[in-house]
Design an enzyme around this catalytic site. Structure first.
Site, PDB file in Angstrom:
ATOM      1  N   SER A 163       0.833  -1.202   0.000  1.00  0.00           N
ATOM      2  CA  SER A 163       0.000   0.000   0.000  1.00  0.00           C
ATOM      3  C   SER A 163       0.872   1.259   0.000  1.00  0.00           C
ATOM      4  O   SER A 163       0.357   2.360  -0.161  1.00  0.00           O
ATOM      5  CB  SER A 163      -0.909  -0.004   1.229  1.00  0.00           C
ATOM      6  OG  SER A 163      -0.098  -0.058   2.400  1.00  0.00           O
ATOM      7  N   CYS A 215       3.360  -7.217   1.865  1.00  0.00           N
ATOM      8  CA  CYS A 215       2.374  -6.577   2.738  1.00  0.00           C
ATOM      9  C   CYS A 215       1.597  -7.685   3.441  1.00  0.00           C
ATOM     10  O   CYS A 215       0.977  -8.522   2.771  1.00  0.00           O
ATOM     11  CB  CYS A 215       1.435  -5.718   1.891  1.00  0.00           C
ATOM     12  SG  CYS A 215       0.064  -4.991   2.790  1.00  0.00           S
ATOM     13  N   ASN A 216       1.630  -7.690   4.748  1.00  0.00           N
ATOM     14  CA  ASN A 216       0.901  -8.729   5.492  1.00  0.00           C
ATOM     15  C   ASN A 216      -0.611  -8.602   5.313  1.00  0.00           C
ATOM     16  O   ASN A 216      -1.311  -9.598   5.183  1.00  0.00           O
ATOM     17  CB  ASN A 216       1.214  -8.626   6.984  1.00  0.00           C
ATOM     18  CG  ASN A 216       2.647  -8.977   7.292  1.00  0.00           C
ATOM     19  OD1 ASN A 216       2.972 -10.115   7.582  1.00  0.00           O
ATOM     20  ND2 ASN A 216       3.525  -7.998   7.208  1.00  0.00           N
ATOM     21  N   THR A 217      -1.095  -7.367   5.310  1.00  0.00           N
ATOM     22  CA  THR A 217      -2.539  -7.149   5.216  1.00  0.00           C
ATOM     23  C   THR A 217      -3.057  -7.659   3.875  1.00  0.00           C
ATOM     24  O   THR A 217      -4.091  -8.338   3.795  1.00  0.00           O
ATOM     25  CB  THR A 217      -2.850  -5.647   5.360  1.00  0.00           C
ATOM     26  OG1 THR A 217      -2.181  -5.156   6.514  1.00  0.00           O
ATOM     27  CG2 THR A 217      -4.330  -5.401   5.486  1.00  0.00           C
ATOM     28  N   CYS A 269       3.639  -6.353  10.090  1.00  0.00           N
ATOM     29  CA  CYS A 269       3.279  -5.321   9.118  1.00  0.00           C
ATOM     30  C   CYS A 269       4.578  -4.830   8.507  1.00  0.00           C
ATOM     31  O   CYS A 269       5.527  -4.492   9.222  1.00  0.00           O
ATOM     32  CB  CYS A 269       2.544  -4.166   9.794  1.00  0.00           C
ATOM     33  SG  CYS A 269       2.312  -2.741   8.711  1.00  0.00           S
TER      34      CYS A 269
HETATM   35  N1  DGL Z   1       2.280  -2.684   4.808  1.00  0.00           N
HETATM   36  C1  DGL Z   1       1.017  -3.248   5.145  1.00  0.00           C
HETATM   37  C2  DGL Z   1       1.176  -4.555   5.928  1.00  0.00           C
HETATM   38  O1  DGL Z   1       2.194  -5.195   5.892  1.00  0.00           O
HETATM   39  C3  DGL Z   1      -0.029  -2.417   5.841  1.00  0.00           C
HETATM   40  C4  DGL Z   1      -0.175  -0.962   5.619  1.00  0.00           C
HETATM   41  C5  DGL Z   1      -1.606  -0.488   5.430  1.00  0.00           C
HETATM   42  O2  DGL Z   1      -2.417  -0.499   6.369  1.00  0.00           O
HETATM   43  O3  DGL Z   1      -1.878  -0.128   4.298  1.00  0.00           O
HETATM   44  O4  DGL Z   1       0.264  -4.985   6.576  1.00  0.00           O
END
Ligand code: DGL
Length: 280
Positions: free
Chosen positions: A17, A80-82, A193
């Site tokens: 993101s 990105c984990n999300t 994250c």
């Molecule tokens: N970088 C994203 C992750 O690893 C999260 C950032 C977001 O909330 O957009 O979860």
């Protein structure tokens, strides 16, 4: 010289993101700088962490569909984990010919290393609430207690340039979370994250000496390298690395500085589709 035409070449795609995936790109690039990488920072839809699973999957499917009209990637990484907990399955199903690599919090090593059997996981709201996190924890440490904390304020801080803030400002953001973990009795912490990687030194310093910090960078990059060993077109046509920003806003100076710091060229693209001429 970087390549602004999408017409040929088989890049490796990195998605996040925003800035969170850049440390993953960096580790990969340290060992694979003759490859061709497109890093997509979806600033238009930042933050992912407060969206639903369906919204995130929809965003990434549209974004990928636009790109895949223009390139045939050798692999695509959700740095990105999300995005990984929300959209990896849907992306694999929608684009089965692409090898997708996801990012999973380092819950396995954090659980195995915990002596107190209390493990902290820090992520976005979306990641922390996802059942996958608990499934992982149960798998590797059925007896361990997981303390999952969402830290959307740190995510925003980093995205808005926190990686350049003073050390005391970084500590001010991170220390309340470390205190909560300490109070709960955690002796390990899995960073869940990718944005937190930009504050890794701060996390490590505030965690020492009683909490060990685990991250997923090496695991994800090794997985990608493994996938690429089987890729037929690796390094055949192009090499270089470009950062593509979604959204129609002009490229902010902060993003130009970041691209420069990480050794990427920078372009803007319209999202979700990537029409001809969308690149500046
Ligand atoms: N970088 C994203 C992750 O690893 C999260 C950032 C977001 O909330 O957009 O979860």
């Amino acid at each position: 010289m970087f390549h602004t035409d999408f017409g040929d070449g088989n890049p490796i795609l990195f998605f996040d993101s925003g800035i969170g995936g850049l440390p993953y790109f960096k580790r990969f690039w340290e060992r694979n700088s003759s490859d061709w990488v497109m890093y997509i920072a979806d600033r238009e839809h930042f933050p992912y962490g407060r969206k639903t699973r369906e919204e995130i999957a929809g965003i990434l499917i549209r974004l990928a569909a636009g790109l895949l009209k223009r390139v045939e990637p050798q692999a695509a990484v959700l740095a990105c984990n999300t995005a990984s907990v929300s959209a990896l399955d849907a992306l694999r199903e929608t684009f089965p010919s692409i090898p997708w690599v996801g990012t999973v919090p380092a819950i396995k090593p954090a659980t195995l290393a915990s002596a107190t059997r209390c493990v902290g996981v820090l992520g976005t709201d979306r990641t922390i609430e996802d059942p996958y996190i608990m499934e992982l924890a149960k798998k590797y440490g059925p007896d361990a207690k997981i303390v999952g904390l969402a830290a959307p304020d740190i995510v925003r801080f980093v995205e808005e340039g926190g990686e350049r803030a003073s050390e005391s400002e970084k500590e001010r953001r991170v220390s309340p979370y470390m205190e909560r973990l300490r109070t709960a009795g955690a002796d390990t912490l899995a960073l869940g994250c990718t944005h937190f990687m930009l504050l890794l030194d701060t996390f490590r310093r505030l965690a020492a000496p009683d909490i060990a910090v685990f991250d997923s960078v090496e695991g994800v990059v090794r997985r990608l390298e493994g996938v690429l060993e089987a890729a037929p077109n690796r390094g055949q046509r192009k090499h270089g690395a470009v950062l593509l920003l979604t959204g129609s806003a002009p490229i902010e100076p902060l993003w130009r500085e970041r691209a420069c710091a990480f050794g990427l060229d920078i372009r803007r693209m319209d999202s979700p589709h990537v029409p001809e001429g969308a690149l500046e």
